[in-house]
Design a protein around this motif. Structure first.
Motif, PDB file in Angstrom:
ATOM      1  N   ALA A 287      27.729   8.420  -5.980  1.00 62.99           N
ATOM      2  CA  ALA A 287      26.488   9.209  -5.914  1.00 62.99           C
ATOM      3  C   ALA A 287      26.809  10.694  -5.807  1.00 62.99           C
ATOM      4  O   ALA A 287      27.935  11.084  -5.515  1.00 62.99           O
ATOM      5  CB  ALA A 287      25.658   8.759  -4.713  1.00 62.99           C
ATOM      6  N   ALA A 288      25.787  11.532  -6.037  1.00 67.84           N
ATOM      7  CA  ALA A 288      25.921  12.982  -5.855  1.00 67.84           C
ATOM      8  C   ALA A 288      25.447  13.327  -4.449  1.00 67.84           C
ATOM      9  O   ALA A 288      24.561  12.668  -3.909  1.00 67.84           O
ATOM     10  CB  ALA A 288      25.067  13.717  -6.873  1.00 67.84           C
ATOM     11  N   ILE A 289      26.065  14.366  -3.856  1.00 66.27           N
ATOM     12  CA  ILE A 289      25.605  14.789  -2.531  1.00 66.27           C
ATOM     13  C   ILE A 289      25.180  16.253  -2.569  1.00 66.27           C
ATOM     14  O   ILE A 289      25.680  17.036  -3.368  1.00 66.27           O
ATOM     15  CB  ILE A 289      26.682  14.576  -1.447  1.00 66.27           C
ATOM     16  CG1 ILE A 289      27.981  15.302  -1.837  1.00 66.27           C
ATOM     17  CG2 ILE A 289      26.983  13.115  -1.200  1.00 66.27           C
ATOM     18  CD1 ILE A 289      28.431  16.247  -0.796  1.00 66.27           C
ATOM     19  N   TYR A 290      24.258  16.578  -1.696  1.00 64.36           N
ATOM     20  CA  TYR A 290      23.761  17.950  -1.526  1.00 64.36           C
ATOM     21  C   TYR A 290      23.856  18.305  -0.053  1.00 64.36           C
ATOM     22  O   TYR A 290      23.455  17.512   0.795  1.00 64.36           O
ATOM     23  CB  TYR A 290      22.316  18.053  -2.025  1.00 64.36           C
ATOM     24  CG  TYR A 290      22.231  17.715  -3.492  1.00 64.36           C
ATOM     25  CD1 TYR A 290      22.466  18.676  -4.459  1.00 64.36           C
ATOM     26  CD2 TYR A 290      21.983  16.402  -3.892  1.00 64.36           C
ATOM     27  CE1 TYR A 290      22.450  18.356  -5.810  1.00 64.36           C
ATOM     28  CE2 TYR A 290      21.956  16.064  -5.235  1.00 64.36           C
ATOM     29  CZ  TYR A 290      22.195  17.046  -6.196  1.00 64.36           C
ATOM     30  OH  TYR A 290      22.181  16.717  -7.521  1.00 64.36           O
ATOM     31  N   GLY A 291      24.407  19.473   0.246  1.00 63.38           N
ATOM     32  CA  GLY A 291      24.607  19.858   1.632  1.00 63.38           C
ATOM     33  C   GLY A 291      25.969  19.384   2.100  1.00 63.38           C
ATOM     34  O   GLY A 291      26.827  19.089   1.270  1.00 63.38           O
ATOM     35  N   PRO A 292      26.197  19.292   3.411  1.00 65.62           N
ATOM     36  CA  PRO A 292      25.204  19.544   4.454  1.00 65.62           C
ATOM     37  C   PRO A 292      24.807  21.018   4.568  1.00 65.62           C
ATOM     38  O   PRO A 292      25.641  21.904   4.395  1.00 65.62           O
ATOM     39  CB  PRO A 292      25.920  19.089   5.734  1.00 65.62           C
ATOM     40  CG  PRO A 292      27.371  19.228   5.424  1.00 65.62           C
ATOM     41  CD  PRO A 292      27.514  18.930   3.960  1.00 65.62           C
ATOM     42  N   VAL A 293      23.504  21.216   4.842  1.00 61.33           N
ATOM     43  CA  VAL A 293      22.982  22.550   5.122  1.00 61.33           C
ATOM     44  C   VAL A 293      22.405  22.541   6.532  1.00 61.33           C
ATOM     45  O   VAL A 293      22.108  21.474   7.072  1.00 61.33           O
ATOM     46  CB  VAL A 293      21.884  22.953   4.107  1.00 61.33           C
ATOM     47  CG1 VAL A 293      22.454  23.054   2.702  1.00 61.33           C
ATOM     48  CG2 VAL A 293      20.703  21.976   4.136  1.00 61.33           C
ATOM     49  N   ASP A 294      22.245  23.747   7.110  1.00 60.91           N
ATOM     50  CA  ASP A 294      21.668  23.820   8.451  1.00 60.91           C
ATOM     51  C   ASP A 294      20.208  23.360   8.415  1.00 60.91           C
ATOM     52  O   ASP A 294      19.475  23.685   7.481  1.00 60.91           O
ATOM     53  CB  ASP A 294      21.711  25.252   8.976  1.00 60.91           C
ATOM     54  CG  ASP A 294      23.132  25.711   9.258  1.00 60.91           C
ATOM     55  OD1 ASP A 294      24.054  24.856   9.190  1.00 60.91           O
ATOM     56  OD2 ASP A 294      23.328  26.903   9.533  1.00 60.91           O
ATOM     57  N   GLN A 295      19.797  22.648   9.458  1.00 59.45           N
ATOM     58  CA  GLN A 295      18.417  22.151   9.514  1.00 59.45           C
ATOM     59  C   GLN A 295      17.399  23.295   9.441  1.00 59.45           C
ATOM     60  O   GLN A 295      16.356  23.163   8.808  1.00 59.45           O
ATOM     61  CB  GLN A 295      18.210  21.351  10.812  1.00 59.45           C
ATOM     62  CG  GLN A 295      16.765  20.946  11.044  1.00 59.45           C
ATOM     63  CD  GLN A 295      16.579  20.051  12.251  1.00 59.45           C
ATOM     64  OE1 GLN A 295      17.026  18.914  12.243  1.00 59.45           O
ATOM     65  NE2 GLN A 295      15.943  20.553  13.295  1.00 59.45           N
ATOM     66  N   GLY A 296      17.719  24.425  10.103  1.00 60.46           N
ATOM     67  CA  GLY A 296      16.787  25.549  10.117  1.00 60.46           C
ATOM     68  C   GLY A 296      16.458  26.015   8.696  1.00 60.46           C
ATOM     69  O   GLY A 296      15.292  26.103   8.306  1.00 60.46           O
ATOM     70  N   GLY A 297      17.500  26.288   7.902  1.00 62.10           N
ATOM     71  CA  GLY A 297      17.296  26.754   6.535  1.00 62.10           C
ATOM     72  C   GLY A 297      16.619  25.690   5.691  1.00 62.10           C
ATOM     73  O   GLY A 297      15.747  25.989   4.857  1.00 62.10           O
ATOM     74  N   PHE A 298      17.002  24.456   5.891  1.00 57.20           N
ATOM     75  CA  PHE A 298      16.412  23.345   5.146  1.00 57.20           C
ATOM     76  C   PHE A 298      14.900  23.312   5.362  1.00 57.20           C
ATOM     77  O   PHE A 298      14.108  23.275   4.412  1.00 57.20           O
ATOM     78  CB  PHE A 298      17.075  22.039   5.601  1.00 57.20           C
ATOM     79  CG  PHE A 298      16.476  20.793   5.002  1.00 57.20           C
ATOM     80  CD1 PHE A 298      16.627  20.509   3.650  1.00 57.20           C
ATOM     81  CD2 PHE A 298      15.765  19.899   5.790  1.00 57.20           C
ATOM     82  CE1 PHE A 298      16.075  19.357   3.095  1.00 57.20           C
ATOM     83  CE2 PHE A 298      15.211  18.749   5.248  1.00 57.20           C
ATOM     84  CZ  PHE A 298      15.361  18.482   3.892  1.00 57.20           C
ATOM     85  N   LEU A 299      14.481  23.350   6.621  1.00 55.99           N
ATOM     86  CA  LEU A 299      13.042  23.274   6.929  1.00 55.99           C
ATOM     87  C   LEU A 299      12.308  24.513   6.404  1.00 55.99           C
ATOM     88  O   LEU A 299      11.174  24.417   5.944  1.00 55.99           O
ATOM     89  CB  LEU A 299      12.825  23.113   8.433  1.00 55.99           C
ATOM     90  CG  LEU A 299      13.311  21.782   9.029  1.00 55.99           C
ATOM     91  CD1 LEU A 299      13.156  21.792  10.552  1.00 55.99           C
ATOM     92  CD2 LEU A 299      12.547  20.592   8.436  1.00 55.99           C
ATOM     93  N   GLU A 300      12.971  25.665   6.456  1.00 58.23           N
ATOM     94  CA  GLU A 300      12.313  26.879   5.954  1.00 58.23           C
ATOM     95  C   GLU A 300      12.126  26.791   4.445  1.00 58.23           C
ATOM     96  O   GLU A 300      11.078  27.159   3.921  1.00 58.23           O
ATOM     97  CB  GLU A 300      13.112  28.113   6.353  1.00 58.23           C
ATOM     98  CG  GLU A 300      13.048  28.244   7.863  1.00 58.23           C
ATOM     99  CD  GLU A 300      13.336  29.623   8.391  1.00 58.23           C
ATOM    100  OE1 GLU A 300      13.606  30.526   7.587  1.00 58.23           O
ATOM    101  OE2 GLU A 300      13.273  29.771   9.624  1.00 58.23           O
ATOM    102  N   ARG A 301      13.112  26.277   3.738  1.00 58.06           N
ATOM    103  CA  ARG A 301      12.968  26.149   2.284  1.00 58.06           C
ATOM    104  C   ARG A 301      11.896  25.117   1.929  1.00 58.06           C
ATOM    105  O   ARG A 301      11.292  25.183   0.861  1.00 58.06           O
ATOM    106  CB  ARG A 301      14.314  25.799   1.642  1.00 58.06           C
ATOM    107  CG  ARG A 301      15.276  26.995   1.643  1.00 58.06           C
ATOM    108  CD  ARG A 301      16.536  26.737   0.853  1.00 58.06           C
ATOM    109  NE  ARG A 301      17.430  25.776   1.487  1.00 58.06           N
ATOM    110  CZ  ARG A 301      18.283  26.069   2.487  1.00 58.06           C
ATOM    111  NH1 ARG A 301      18.333  27.300   2.967  1.00 58.06           N
ATOM    112  NH2 ARG A 301      19.059  25.146   3.008  1.00 58.06           N
TER     113      ARG A 301
END
Ligand code: SAH
Length: 355
Positions: A287-301
């Motif tokens: 599979a393809a993966i995205y991230g990990p990104v910070d939860q803060g930025g994720f929720l803001e986007r």
């Protein structure tokens, strides 16, 4: 020592030291005395993002609808949550998903939950929404034959880990032994041949290597299903993107840190999630993966600020509460940075929102 502690001590007397993973499995899941098996943990001992604000579950719901649509709206499909706790995330997500009735009509909703106490809470909470739901004790057979849309918040941190300590002799596993009526840590005298990912760097004597074979295996199975059937997974948890050495196993009871071995079954045991390990397992499964990104930025986007503004306009008296929740979920000093989001999707599918 409590009843479960004494039971673990006699098990050790009879069959030898336990690995930390075995100890965690008993302390968390023993049917009579295990932490998750017996109590409504969330709220009493710790609070999770969906319990901070409805915005969290709503945005996850919209995320799920979006990735489903991006893949052509497959039907039938399956919506799975791992370890749904009080059912709050799923209730909020399903409410938000009502804007897309075709999604709700297409998915069979399955809650993966080991604890009967938690299942009862979840069934009550979700009864209000009117969606038909079913339960499974674990992810596996029966959940792999359809496009899979999966969410797991603060689930992987509860999966058992093992620890190895670097010694002059090699890597020795940290075990749990029974001594004078007490449980204690001790190193296995015989080193274990384990292969450490090169990215971790050179270990010094005393370095601790923590690994969750259960988490890796589960990520692989989820990713394999998504690669074969389509779908997407969203894994949210506290943890680290690049692993070094060090131990993160902790016990939390009544909102405070507790001793790891003192009162098994009475405190939550968890470890930081190694996102690099999950990502690798998912990629190995095709599979393809995205991230990990910070939860803060994720929720803001995903638009949490706009959502908060709208909620505030609708509930003027709640302004301070909503602002506090927004801060707690997104601020780097609160849950915004330590918590991360990782997505798994099939190769060739559009980039999931928020990444
Ligand atoms: N996702 C929820 C709850 C997190 S607590 C929230 O964000 O609030 C962890 C949840 O996973 C609990 O419901 C617990 O009972 C469940 N759980 C823990 N280990 C599990 C396992 N191995 N299999 C199934 N459920 C598990």
């Amino acid at each position: 020592m409590n009843v479960l502690g004494r039971r673990i001590a006699s098990l050790i007397a009879a069959q030898g030291p336990l690995s930390i993973a075995q100890f965690m499995a008993i302390a968390l899941h023993d049917p009579q005395r295990g932490y998750y098996a017996t109590r409504e943990a969330i709220g009493a001992d710790f609070i999770t993002a969906p319990e901070v604000s409805q915005m969290f579950g709503e945005l996850v719901g919209l995320w799920l609808v979006q990735v489903w649509q991006d893949q052509g709206g497959p039907s039938p499909a399956r919506l799975v949550e791992l370890g749904p706790g009080r059912g709050t995330l799923l209730a909020d997500a399903l409410r938000a998903a009502r804007m897309k009735p075709e999604f709700l009509a297409a998915v069979e909703v399955v809650l993966v939950e080991s604890s009967p106490v938690m299942r009862r809470l979840q069934a009550e909470k979700l009864a209000q929404g009117g969606m038909k739901i079913s339960f499974a004790a674990q992810f596996g057979q029966g959940l792999t034959d359809r496009p899979l849309f999966l969410v797991a918040n603060e689930f992987f941190d509860a999966l058992p880990i093992r620890q190895y300590v670097r010694t002059e002799r090699g890597w020795c596993e940290r075990m749990i032994v029974a001594r004078d009526e007490d449980l204690a840590f001790a190193l296995s005298p015989v080193p274990t041949a384990i292969s450490i990912p090169a990215a971790r760097g050179q270990p010094e004597i005393g370095a601790v290597y923590e690994v969750s074979p259960a988490a890796g295996a589960l990520a692989e199975e989820i990713a394999h299903t998504i690669a074969q059937q389509g779908g997407a997974a969203l894994i949210l948890d506290y943890g680290y993107a690049e692993a070094g050495f060090g131990e993160t196993l902790q016990a939390v009871g009544r909102h405070r840190f507790a001793g790891l071995l003192e009162s098994p079954g009475e405190a939550d045991l968890s470890a930081h999630v190694n996102f690099a390990e999950l990502a690798k397992a998912a990629q190995d499964a095709g599979a393809a993966i995205y991230g990990p990104v910070d939860q803060g930025g994720f929720l803001e986007r995903l638009g949490i600020r706009e959502r908060a503004e709208r909620l505030k306009r609708a509930n003027r008296t709640m302004t301070a509460t909503i602002d506090a929740a927004l801060h707690r979920l997104t601020d780097p000093q609160a849950m915004g940075r330590l918590f991360k989001a990782l997505a798994i999707a099939p190769h060739g599918a559009p980039v999931p929102p928020g990444f």
